[in-house]
Write a protein that holds these residues in place. Sequence first.
Motif, PDB file in Angstrom:
ATOM      1  N   ASN A   1      18.059  16.515   5.325  1.00 38.68           N
ATOM      2  CA  ASN A   1      18.855  17.673   4.915  1.00 38.68           C
ATOM      3  C   ASN A   1      19.427  17.491   3.509  1.00 38.68           C
ATOM      4  OD1 ASN A   1      18.387  18.941   7.422  1.00 38.68           O
ATOM      5  ND2 ASN A   1      20.109  17.835   8.325  1.00 38.68           N
ATOM      6  N   GLY A   2      18.610  16.915   2.616  1.00 43.00           N
ATOM      7  CA  GLY A   2      19.006  16.749   1.226  1.00 43.00           C
ATOM      8  C   GLY A   2      19.962  15.595   0.956  1.00 43.00           C
ATOM      9  N   GLU A   3      20.281  14.814   1.981  1.00 51.33           N
ATOM     10  CA  GLU A   3      21.245  13.725   1.830  1.00 51.33           C
ATOM     11  C   GLU A   3      20.586  12.367   2.030  1.00 51.33           C
ATOM     12  OE1 GLU A   3      25.185  12.117   4.191  1.00 51.33           O
ATOM     13  OE2 GLU A   3      24.794  14.269   4.197  1.00 51.33           O
TER      14      GLU A   3
ATOM     15  N   VAL B   1       0.822  -1.211   0.000  1.00 50.97           N
ATOM     16  CA  VAL B   1       0.000   0.000   0.000  1.00 50.97           C
ATOM     17  C   VAL B   1       0.857   1.263   0.000  1.00 50.97           C
ATOM     18  CG1 VAL B   1      -2.053  -1.034   1.033  1.00 50.97           C
ATOM     19  CG2 VAL B   1      -0.288  -0.060   2.522  1.00 50.97           C
ATOM     20  N   TYR B   2       2.152   1.094   0.297  1.00 49.64           N
ATOM     21  CA  TYR B   2       3.063   2.234   0.248  1.00 49.64           C
ATOM     22  C   TYR B   2       4.483   1.699   0.050  1.00 49.64           C
ATOM     23  CZ  TYR B   2       5.664   6.421   1.313  1.00 49.64           C
ATOM     24  OH  TYR B   2       6.527   7.485   1.213  1.00 49.64           O
ATOM     25  N   GLU B   3       5.253   2.388  -0.792  1.00 51.24           N
ATOM     26  CA  GLU B   3       6.646   2.003  -1.034  1.00 51.24           C
ATOM     27  C   GLU B   3       7.476   3.264  -1.205  1.00 51.24           C
ATOM     28  OE1 GLU B   3       9.338  -0.879  -3.932  1.00 51.24           O
ATOM     29  OE2 GLU B   3       7.215  -0.581  -4.390  1.00 51.24           O
ATOM     30  N   LEU B   4       8.672   3.241  -0.634  1.00 49.95           N
ATOM     31  CA  LEU B   4       9.597   4.362  -0.736  1.00 49.95           C
ATOM     32  C   LEU B   4      10.988   3.812  -1.009  1.00 49.95           C
ATOM     33  CD1 LEU B   4      10.270   7.434  -0.325  1.00 49.95           C
ATOM     34  CD2 LEU B   4      10.645   6.866   2.092  1.00 49.95           C
ATOM     35  N   ASP B   5      11.588   4.243  -2.117  1.00 47.62           N
ATOM     36  CA  ASP B   5      12.975   3.861  -2.398  1.00 47.62           C
ATOM     37  C   ASP B   5      13.887   4.524  -1.367  1.00 47.62           C
ATOM     38  OD1 ASP B   5      12.248   2.365  -4.581  1.00 47.62           O
ATOM     39  OD2 ASP B   5      12.976   3.796  -6.070  1.00 47.62           O
ATOM     40  N   TYR B   6      14.856   3.780  -0.888  1.00 49.38           N
ATOM     41  CA  TYR B   6      15.794   4.344   0.083  1.00 49.38           C
ATOM     42  C   TYR B   6      16.516   5.560  -0.493  1.00 49.38           C
ATOM     43  CZ  TYR B   6      15.037   0.329   3.107  1.00 49.38           C
ATOM     44  OH  TYR B   6      14.461  -0.616   3.927  1.00 49.38           O
ATOM     45  N   ALA B   7      16.758   5.547  -1.786  1.00 48.96           N
ATOM     46  CA  ALA B   7      17.444   6.675  -2.435  1.00 48.96           C
ATOM     47  C   ALA B   7      16.622   7.958  -2.376  1.00 48.96           C
ATOM     48  CB  ALA B   7      17.758   6.330  -3.890  1.00 48.96           C
TER      49      ALA B   7
END
Length: 178
Positions: free
Chosen positions: A156-158, A145-151
Motif C-alpha cells: 500500500n505504498g509503504e 539471480v535476483y535482488e530487491l532492496d527492502y526500501a
Amino acid sequence: MKLITEETPICEDLEKYTLKNFDSGLNLIAEHKNRIVGVCINSIIERDKPNENIFITDKKFVITASLLGYVEEQAALFQKYPEVSKIFDINILSVDTSYRGKGIGNAFCQKSKDIAKEQGAQLMSITCTSSFSASIAKKNGFEVVYELDYADYKINGEVVLKPEHPHKSIKMLVYSEL
C-alpha cells in the motif's frame, strides 16, 4: 526481521514454516557441547509439483512470507533454467551469533551441495534475507539471480521492512555446478 524478540519469543507461524520440511532427511544441525549452534533447513522443489503452503496468521510473518513468495515469483527459477526439474533449496541457514565466523555456514553449504547431488538436483537455491547469509552463499559459489532492496518492497505504498544495517536487500542466489 525481528519476528522473534524478547517481547515475543515465539512466532508459531515461523515454527510451522521451519518445521514443514524438518523430517525430510535433508537438514543439517551443528552442535557444540550439547547445544544447537546452527541449523540448515533444506527442501527439494520440483517442477510442476506445488509447494506445501501453511496458513499464516502472525502479522509480521505474513509480511515476511509475502516477501519470500514475491522473490520466488520474480526469480522464476524454472523459467530461467528450463532444463532443471529439481532444485535443492536452502530454506534457512542460521548460525548462533556467538559461533559466527567459525566456518559453520560454509560447512552447511558444502554438505548441502553433497546432499543435493545425492538427491539428483540440477540446481541449488537460497534466498538470503541477511547480508551475512548472502556472503556465505557467495563464498561457496552461489550467484545472485535476483535482488530487491527492502526500501523498494512496499505494501500500500509503504516500506514495510526496515532491517538494521548492513542488511539492505533480499537476494535469491543459485549454485548451478552440481
